[in-house]
Design a protein around this motif. Structure first.
Motif, mmCIF file in Angstrom:
data_model
loop_
_atom_site.group_PDB
_atom_site.id
_atom_site.type_symbol
_atom_site.label_atom_id
_atom_site.label_comp_id
_atom_site.label_asym_id
_atom_site.label_seq_id
_atom_site.Cartn_x
_atom_site.Cartn_y
_atom_site.Cartn_z
ATOM 1 N N ILE A 266 0.869 -1.184 0.000
ATOM 2 C CA ILE A 266 0.000 0.000 0.000
ATOM 3 C C ILE A 266 0.902 1.229 0.000
ATOM 4 C CG2 ILE A 266 -1.761 1.297 1.258
ATOM 5 C CD1 ILE A 266 -2.743 -1.317 2.447
ATOM 6 N N PRO A 267 0.925 1.997 -1.085
ATOM 7 C CA PRO A 267 1.817 3.159 -1.170
ATOM 8 C C PRO A 267 1.616 4.131 -0.007
ATOM 9 C CG PRO A 267 0.866 2.671 -3.311
ATOM 10 C CD PRO A 267 0.143 1.811 -2.327
ATOM 11 N N GLY A 268 2.734 4.504 0.618
ATOM 12 C CA GLY A 268 2.671 5.437 1.727
ATOM 13 C C GLY A 268 2.568 4.779 3.090
ATOM 14 N N LEU A 269 2.409 3.466 3.102
ATOM 15 C CA LEU A 269 2.312 2.728 4.361
ATOM 16 C C LEU A 269 3.597 1.936 4.573
ATOM 17 C CD1 LEU A 269 0.565 1.902 6.798
ATOM 18 C CD2 LEU A 269 -0.286 0.003 5.416
ATOM 19 N N PHE A 270 4.258 2.175 5.705
ATOM 20 C CA PHE A 270 5.544 1.555 6.015
ATOM 21 C C PHE A 270 5.438 0.787 7.334
ATOM 22 C CE2 PHE A 270 6.096 5.297 3.477
ATOM 23 C CZ PHE A 270 7.068 4.964 2.539
ATOM 24 N N ALA A 271 6.410 -0.082 7.583
ATOM 25 C CA ALA A 271 6.427 -0.835 8.839
ATOM 26 C C ALA A 271 7.858 -1.015 9.310
ATOM 27 C CB ALA A 271 5.754 -2.195 8.676
ATOM 28 N N ALA A 272 8.035 -1.042 10.624
ATOM 29 C CA ALA A 272 9.366 -1.203 11.205
ATOM 30 C C ALA A 272 9.246 -1.849 12.574
ATOM 31 C CB ALA A 272 10.064 0.163 11.324
ATOM 32 N N GLY A 273 10.296 -2.541 12.972
ATOM 33 C CA GLY A 273 10.330 -3.128 14.300
ATOM 34 C C GLY A 273 9.742 -4.524 14.376
ATOM 35 N N ASP A 274 9.371 -4.926 15.572
ATOM 36 C CA ASP A 274 8.966 -6.306 15.824
ATOM 37 C C ASP A 274 7.726 -6.741 15.063
ATOM 38 O OD1 ASP A 274 11.057 -6.198 17.563
ATOM 39 O OD2 ASP A 274 9.952 -6.865 19.326
ATOM 40 N N CYS A 275 6.903 -5.820 14.628
ATOM 41 C CA CYS A 275 5.694 -6.183 13.883
ATOM 42 C C CYS A 275 6.007 -6.568 12.448
ATOM 43 C CB CYS A 275 4.685 -5.045 13.904
ATOM 44 S SG CYS A 275 5.206 -3.579 12.965
ATOM 45 N N ARG A 276 7.210 -6.304 11.991
ATOM 46 C CA ARG A 276 7.567 -6.518 10.590
ATOM 47 C C ARG A 276 8.110 -7.922 10.371
ATOM 48 N NH1 ARG A 276 11.622 -6.453 7.052
ATOM 49 N NH2 ARG A 276 13.152 -6.471 8.757
ATOM 50 N N ALA A 277 7.700 -8.543 9.282
ATOM 51 C CA ALA A 277 8.193 -9.877 8.930
ATOM 52 C C ALA A 277 9.699 -9.823 8.700
ATOM 53 C CB ALA A 277 7.491 -10.388 7.671
ATOM 54 N N GLY A 278 10.437 -10.739 9.324
ATOM 55 C CA GLY A 278 11.879 -10.792 9.145
ATOM 56 C C GLY A 278 12.665 -10.065 10.206
ATOM 57 N N ASN A 279 11.992 -9.293 11.050
ATOM 58 C CA ASN A 279 12.693 -8.593 12.126
ATOM 59 C C ASN A 279 13.208 -9.596 13.149
ATOM 60 O OD1 ASN A 279 12.395 -7.400 15.074
ATOM 61 N ND2 ASN A 279 12.890 -5.697 13.732
ATOM 62 N N ILE A 280 14.418 -9.364 13.671
ATOM 63 C CA ILE A 280 14.999 -10.321 14.613
ATOM 64 C C ILE A 280 14.751 -9.945 16.071
ATOM 65 C CG2 ILE A 280 16.775 -10.995 12.978
ATOM 66 C CD1 ILE A 280 18.776 -9.399 14.621
ATOM 67 N N LYS A 281 13.893 -8.944 16.274
ATOM 68 C CA LYS A 281 13.394 -8.617 17.614
ATOM 69 C C LYS A 281 14.497 -8.272 18.613
ATOM 70 C CE LYS A 281 9.095 -11.094 16.881
ATOM 71 N NZ LYS A 281 9.308 -11.070 15.419
ATOM 72 N N GLN A 282 15.216 -7.242 18.264
ATOM 73 C CA GLN A 282 16.196 -6.651 19.160
ATOM 74 C C GLN A 282 15.965 -5.142 19.169
ATOM 75 O OE1 GLN A 282 18.828 -8.223 21.044
ATOM 76 N NE2 GLN A 282 17.544 -9.985 20.572
ATOM 77 N N THR A 283 16.164 -4.514 20.307
ATOM 78 C CA THR A 283 15.897 -3.085 20.428
ATOM 79 C C THR A 283 16.678 -2.268 19.413
ATOM 80 O OG1 THR A 283 15.382 -3.282 22.785
ATOM 81 C CG2 THR A 283 16.006 -1.108 21.985
ATOM 82 N N ILE A 284 17.958 -2.584 19.245
ATOM 83 C CA ILE A 284 18.769 -1.804 18.314
ATOM 84 C C ILE A 284 18.325 -2.011 16.872
ATOM 85 C CG2 ILE A 284 20.572 -3.578 18.085
ATOM 86 C CD1 ILE A 284 22.578 -1.204 17.968
ATOM 87 N N VAL A 285 17.868 -3.208 16.537
ATOM 88 C CA VAL A 285 17.377 -3.481 15.188
ATOM 89 C C VAL A 285 16.095 -2.684 14.931
ATOM 90 C CG1 VAL A 285 16.453 -5.251 13.642
ATOM 91 C CG2 VAL A 285 18.440 -5.751 15.073
ATOM 92 N N ALA A 286 15.207 -2.675 15.922
ATOM 93 C CA ALA A 286 13.962 -1.915 15.777
ATOM 94 C C ALA A 286 14.252 -0.431 15.565
ATOM 95 C CB ALA A 286 13.092 -2.115 17.012
#
Length: 306
Positions: A266-286
């Protein structure tokens, strides 16, 4: 909803208030974009419940302290922090309409940084007052008591050590044994107040005369045994907090599908952090993903205005 009255349409609406959210807010606000962070519960998300962060470069302390610093930094550049639960995200022709506490909020771009919710066992008694998912929140309530921790990963072990600040003893129950890193396993082996029980799965939290008394478990041999305790803490993983999002951008596990620039389909919609597929769930990564998502949102806005 002060921002909604001051700004007709936001440049960037950020849903969530963890490290991804506030880093995105810092990057957006520094570029003179109108940005607001919306949080449904406690500011800082799950990071704020971490008793001690040891692997975030340049910082050592509680998760709550780190999130206070991030929030203050974001607000110093002009980003707003608002309380409110987002229940819908709708893409219109050239902007989004968010439903936050039943009120419409308009934004040109949206960054989803909702993180994850604690996974529940779904067994009888889980709603008892003595059953918790947060050692930092409820640790003081178990002073001098015997505690059971459900889970065997890093979080379960780390929180077990935090609970020992208050509890008399901790018993870790894990069906398949400890899956934490070797450093934590070594610490457990040297701690006489922690007992590890493997091969059992919880089936019910037990209360007698209205008071929590233990955890009934089933073994691999289908036998049952009840382990006595005064309270129980559950650390069995997380589930993405994304139930309000359009299904077409979600994986089967509920995580948000993104492209290399952290955008969605969806253009204009972004995601970051633990909710995102492939995130390794670390504070610094988020935090890093939040920065990248904000940069991508800025580029999207530049192209939108051309």
């Amino acid at each position: 909803m002060a921002v909604a009255t001051k700004t007709k349409i936001l440049d960037v609406a950020i849903i969530g208030s963890g490290p991804a959210a506030f880093t995105a807010a810092i990057y957006a606000a520094r570029e003179n974009l109108s940005a607001a962070v919306y949080e449904r519960e406690a500011i800082g998300g799950l990071t704020s419940t971490i008793s001690k962060i040891e692997n975030y470069p340049g910082f050592s302390g509680t998760g709550a302290a780190l999130m206070q610093h991030m929030r203050a930094q974001a607000e110093s550049f002009g980003a707003a922090t608002e309380y409110g639960e987002c229940t819908a995200v709708k893409k219109l022709k050239n902007h989004f309409e968010l439903t936050i506490d039943d009120l419409p909020i308009k934004a040109k771009t949206v960054i989803i940084a909702t993180g994850s919710d604690r996974r529940k066992l779904g067994i009888p008694g889980e709603d008892l007052p003595a059953v918790s998912y947060c050692a930092t929140c409820d640790g003081p309530l178990v002073t001098g008591k015997k505690v059971i921790v459900i889970g065997g990963g890093n979080s379960a072990v780390q929180e077990s050590f935090y609970l020992l600040k208050y509890a008399k003893s901790v018993t870790i129950i894990s069906r398949s044994g400890l899956s934490s890193n070797d450093v934590l396993k070594e610490r457990v082996a040297k701690e006489p107040r922690i007992t590890v029980i493997t091969g059992f799965s919880p089936v019910e939290f037990i209360a007698k005369n209205g008071k929590f008394s233990g955890v009934k478990c089933s073994s691999k041999n289908n036998t049952t045994e009840t382990f006595p305790a005064d309270a129980a803490f559950i650390f069995i993983g997380m589930v993405p907090a994304t139930s309000f999002l359009p299904k077409e951008i979600l994986e089967t596990d509920g995580s948000v599908k993104t492209k290399p620039d952290f955008s969605t389909d969806i253009p204009g919609l972004f995601a970051a952090g633990d909710c995102r597929a492939g995130n390794i769930k670390q504070t610094i990564v988020a935090a890093g993903e939040g920065a990248s998502a904000a940069v991508s949102a800025g580029k999207y806005l530049e192209n939108l205005e051309k």
